[in-house]
Design a protein around this motif. Sequence first.
Motif, PDB file in Angstrom:
ATOM      1  N   VAL B  55      14.149  20.959 -30.167  1.00  0.00           N
ATOM      2  CA  VAL B  55      13.989  21.755 -28.943  1.00  0.00           C
ATOM      3  C   VAL B  55      12.520  22.135 -28.748  1.00  0.00           C
ATOM      4  N   SER B  56      11.894  22.657 -29.804  1.00  0.00           N
ATOM      5  CA  SER B  56      10.522  23.136 -29.616  1.00  0.00           C
ATOM      6  C   SER B  56       9.564  21.967 -29.382  1.00  0.00           C
ATOM      7  N   GLN B  57       9.796  20.834 -30.050  1.00  0.00           N
ATOM      8  CA  GLN B  57       8.936  19.666 -29.790  1.00  0.00           C
ATOM      9  C   GLN B  57       9.097  19.172 -28.353  1.00  0.00           C
ATOM     10  N   ALA B  58      10.335  19.214 -27.854  1.00  0.00           N
ATOM     11  CA  ALA B  58      10.575  18.775 -26.473  1.00  0.00           C
ATOM     12  C   ALA B  58       9.814  19.659 -25.485  1.00  0.00           C
ATOM     13  N   VAL B  59       9.822  20.968 -25.757  1.00  0.00           N
ATOM     14  CA  VAL B  59       9.123  21.898 -24.865  1.00  0.00           C
ATOM     15  C   VAL B  59       7.614  21.642 -24.911  1.00  0.00           C
ATOM     16  N   VAL B  60       7.072  21.506 -26.125  1.00  0.00           N
ATOM     17  CA  VAL B  60       5.626  21.294 -26.266  1.00  0.00           C
ATOM     18  C   VAL B  60       5.225  19.961 -25.609  1.00  0.00           C
ATOM     19  N   HIS B  61       6.038  18.939 -25.838  1.00  0.00           N
ATOM     20  CA  HIS B  61       5.775  17.636 -25.205  1.00  0.00           C
ATOM     21  C   HIS B  61       5.706  17.789 -23.686  1.00  0.00           C
ATOM     22  N   GLU B  62       6.663  18.482 -23.126  1.00  0.00           N
ATOM     23  CA  GLU B  62       6.740  18.635 -21.678  1.00  0.00           C
ATOM     24  C   GLU B  62       5.539  19.429 -21.146  1.00  0.00           C
ATOM     25  N   LEU B  63       5.127  20.450 -21.887  1.00  0.00           N
ATOM     26  CA  LEU B  63       3.962  21.245 -21.469  1.00  0.00           C
ATOM     27  C   LEU B  63       2.696  20.384 -21.470  1.00  0.00           C
ATOM     28  N   HIS B  64       2.573  19.503 -22.464  1.00  0.00           N
ATOM     29  CA  HIS B  64       1.428  18.587 -22.503  1.00  0.00           C
ATOM     30  C   HIS B  64       1.510  17.570 -21.362  1.00  0.00           C
TER      31      HIS B  64
END
Lengths: 241, 241
Positions: B55-64
């Motif tokens: 979940v947290s990697q998906a969020v960080v990926h999307e923010l980038h």
Amino acid sequence: MTYCVATLLDTGLVFLSDSRTNAGVDHVNTFRKMHAFERSGDRVLVLMTSGNLAVSQAVVHELHECIAQANARSLFSVKSAFEAAALVGETLRAVHHRDAASLKEHGIDFNAAFILGGQIRGEAPRLFHVYAAGNFIEATEDTPYFQIGESKYGKPILDRVITRSSSIAEATKCALISMDSTIRSNLSVGLPLDLICVRRDALKVQLHRSITAEDEYFRMIRSGWGDSLRHAFHTLPNPTF
Amino acid sequence: MTYCVATLLDTGLVFLSDSRTNAGVDHVNTFRKMHAFERSGDRVLVLMTSGNLAVSQAVVHELHECIAQANARSLFSVKSAFEAAALVGETLRAVHHRDAASLKEHGIDFNAAFILGGQIRGEAPRLFHVYAAGNFIEATEDTPYFQIGESKYGKPILDRVITRSSSIAEATKCALISMDSTIRSNLSVGLPLDLICVRRDALKVQLHRSITAEDEYFRMIRSGWGDSLRHAFHTLPNPTF
């Protein structure tokens, strides 16, 4: 919530419990969580309880009933602290058998944990942690303390300071510091406290003290420990990077 | 598990995270949980993550991705840190919308918490705690720090020492002590650590340090704090009752 801690030392045992129970923040009460079973010169057993108050009260009631009715198996008849822990576990299982289904219907967890410690004539002092399932573990040379309830805030100081060779006075001081850290960080743990000290081979409760907000020593701990921590903090050098 | 702590000071911000993830004790890995979004002279935002790593990697990926694709709304385009926190929350909600049902089918909780802090030109430094539901709270004068993950062991020292007027060096030292207490008491939190310091109005990362077991200052903290605590403990008088 609850916080209880007990330490097993070469020279005896120290038990400390808070007295706050809460069913939501608007339903906070004071109930004692420490119960001494003592027959001076023969045995002293101390039980501390956490979890659902109805469950732990039912267990304590049943343990007292077994003694009152002079049952073949009671905390006064068992030959070892191990058997005493087994009896507490069985009593908890009986309460589970009776109550768990009804609790589940109401969406309430069957939730209990106990610390049982003390000494029975012919044995060394022993300390047990009894789980909700009625199984239990015993403190060994490597693990001089058990905690139940809201245990995390007060764990670091125990990890740093307590060993089996600590004195009863030191273990009492450490338990009070551990409790103070917990009370400061968690509203659901509160005064008054119950403190019991048991000296090895005394086979009785050496000291049973109710510690309120007015207790002079605990007040000193509360202010003194904060000051000592801040002092310790400021004496460590700041990073230079 | 995870432990991250951030403090908001009059003079800036300090962020510290561990790097251990575990899916059971036999599946332990090292993943960084700290992510800096920096455009020097304009803004610096630091995000720390806890909970389900996917979940947290998906969020960080999307923010980038939003930044890479120069979206109308990204952490580089928002006008305030409040909007940045809202964007993180929305991104988290989008991931929830996509993943939560599948996770539930597999009996896995949708579980995430973020700390976002930093400064955008024209504003003072700000600090936010974003919950799994995408809502968030902001640190105020009374609450100078936020924690996510395994927060209880390391809370007492923060409560005793940190105020808004603490220096960046003091807050760094306190965060490292808080982390050390957590690592000692909980196996699921581990080295290396990520440390970021942001000075007020610098609008860039002042210091980004990876702290391993060999780091000299952290080694001093680890041994020195234990000694200081034991010294503080022994200078407090024992009970006489």
